[in-house]
Design an enzyme around this catalytic site. Structure first.
Site, mmCIF file in Angstrom:
data_model
loop_
_atom_site.group_PDB
_atom_site.id
_atom_site.type_symbol
_atom_site.label_atom_id
_atom_site.label_comp_id
_atom_site.label_asym_id
_atom_site.label_seq_id
_atom_site.Cartn_x
_atom_site.Cartn_y
_atom_site.Cartn_z
ATOM 1 N N HIS A 90 1.294 -17.185 1.631
ATOM 2 C CA HIS A 90 2.621 -16.827 1.113
ATOM 3 C C HIS A 90 3.357 -18.110 0.741
ATOM 4 O O HIS A 90 3.407 -19.056 1.547
ATOM 5 C CB HIS A 90 3.455 -16.104 2.178
ATOM 6 N N ASN A 107 -0.450 -15.179 7.511
ATOM 7 C CA ASN A 107 -0.517 -14.253 8.640
ATOM 8 C C ASN A 107 -1.991 -14.019 8.965
ATOM 9 O O ASN A 107 -2.786 -13.720 8.065
ATOM 10 C CB ASN A 107 0.136 -12.913 8.267
ATOM 11 N N HIS A 118 -4.680 -14.889 2.042
ATOM 12 C CA HIS A 118 -3.637 -15.273 1.086
ATOM 13 C C HIS A 118 -2.604 -16.147 1.783
ATOM 14 O O HIS A 118 -2.332 -16.004 2.970
ATOM 15 C CB HIS A 118 -2.970 -14.042 0.465
ATOM 16 N N VAL A 131 -2.912 -7.034 4.348
ATOM 17 C CA VAL A 131 -3.939 -7.063 3.305
ATOM 18 C C VAL A 131 -5.028 -8.026 3.783
ATOM 19 O O VAL A 131 -4.760 -9.219 3.992
ATOM 20 C CB VAL A 131 -3.374 -7.525 1.942
ATOM 21 N N ASP A 166 4.697 -11.477 -5.112
ATOM 22 C CA ASP A 166 4.615 -10.429 -4.093
ATOM 23 C C ASP A 166 5.420 -9.222 -4.561
ATOM 24 O O ASP A 166 6.557 -9.364 -5.032
ATOM 25 C CB ASP A 166 5.163 -10.949 -2.760
HETATM 26 P P1 AMP Z 1 0.358 -9.912 4.633
HETATM 27 O O1 AMP Z 1 1.361 -9.112 5.381
HETATM 28 O O2 AMP Z 1 0.325 -11.368 5.050
HETATM 29 O O3 AMP Z 1 -1.028 -9.279 4.671
HETATM 30 O O4 AMP Z 1 0.835 -9.951 3.136
HETATM 31 C C1 AMP Z 1 0.493 -8.988 2.207
HETATM 32 C C2 AMP Z 1 1.545 -9.049 1.139
HETATM 33 O O5 AMP Z 1 1.073 -8.334 -0.006
HETATM 34 C C3 AMP Z 1 2.882 -8.414 1.522
HETATM 35 O O6 AMP Z 1 3.915 -9.406 1.479
HETATM 36 C C4 AMP Z 1 3.083 -7.318 0.490
HETATM 37 O O7 AMP Z 1 4.422 -7.214 0.079
HETATM 38 C C5 AMP Z 1 2.194 -7.773 -0.645
HETATM 39 N N1 AMP Z 1 1.704 -6.711 -1.526
HETATM 40 C C6 AMP Z 1 1.276 -5.481 -1.168
HETATM 41 N N2 AMP Z 1 0.851 -4.807 -2.256
HETATM 42 C C7 AMP Z 1 1.008 -5.638 -3.312
HETATM 43 C C8 AMP Z 1 0.742 -5.532 -4.720
HETATM 44 N N3 AMP Z 1 0.202 -4.418 -5.251
HETATM 45 N N4 AMP Z 1 1.026 -6.585 -5.511
HETATM 46 C C9 AMP Z 1 1.552 -7.718 -4.982
HETATM 47 N N5 AMP Z 1 1.820 -7.882 -3.671
HETATM 48 C C10 AMP Z 1 1.553 -6.861 -2.847
#
Ligand code: AMP
Ligand code: ZN
Length: 118
Positions: free
Chosen positions: A112, A97, A110, A106, A40
């Protein structure tokens, strides 16, 4: 826009699809035909990985019956990926989430994986 690439659903506008297609950088720690796991970019824990299906699935709410094996694989592989990061024995959390109110930002499914606390 969603399309099919070698039989897999992808979305050109999706950040994680771009990482999977290697159009964007990520620190990948594990990859196979079905999933990729990368660090992340804004970690919430000493170890913070995202385990991501290569198929573009918007969220847990959007699973189709044919995604059953993919979701199972994300969880089945988590211990091995935790072991790669040396947190399998010390302990780790797995979290998804689902939708904005729960913090999903995003919209590509995914899992975590966080760990590494003292
Ligand atoms: P969520 O909030 O469950 O949608 O998680 C999305 C995650 O993607 C967050 O923890 C962000 O820190 C992570 N994230 C956003 N952009 C990137 C990136 N370019 N590379 C890796 N992780 C990312
Ligand atoms: Zn995607």
């Amino acid at each position: 826009m969603q399309k099919s690439l070698r039989g897999r659903v992808v979305d050109d506008d999706c950040l994680f699809c771009q990482i999977i297609a290697k159009k964007r950088d990520a620190e990948t720690v594990y990859e196979d035909e079905t999933i990729v796991a990368f660090k992340d970019r804004y970690p919430h824990a000493p170890v913070h990985l995202l385990i991501v299906p290569k198929k573009h699935i918007r969220s847990i709410n959007d699973l189709a019956p044919e995604d059953k094996d993919t979701v199972a694989w994300m969880f089945m592989k988590a211990p091995e990926i935790a072991r790669l990061m040396s947190v399998d024995r010390s302990g780790y959390k797995l979290l998804i989430n689902v939708e904005r109110g729960a913090g999903q930002v995003v919209f590509h499914l995914h899992l975590h994986l966080t760990g590494g606390w003292r």
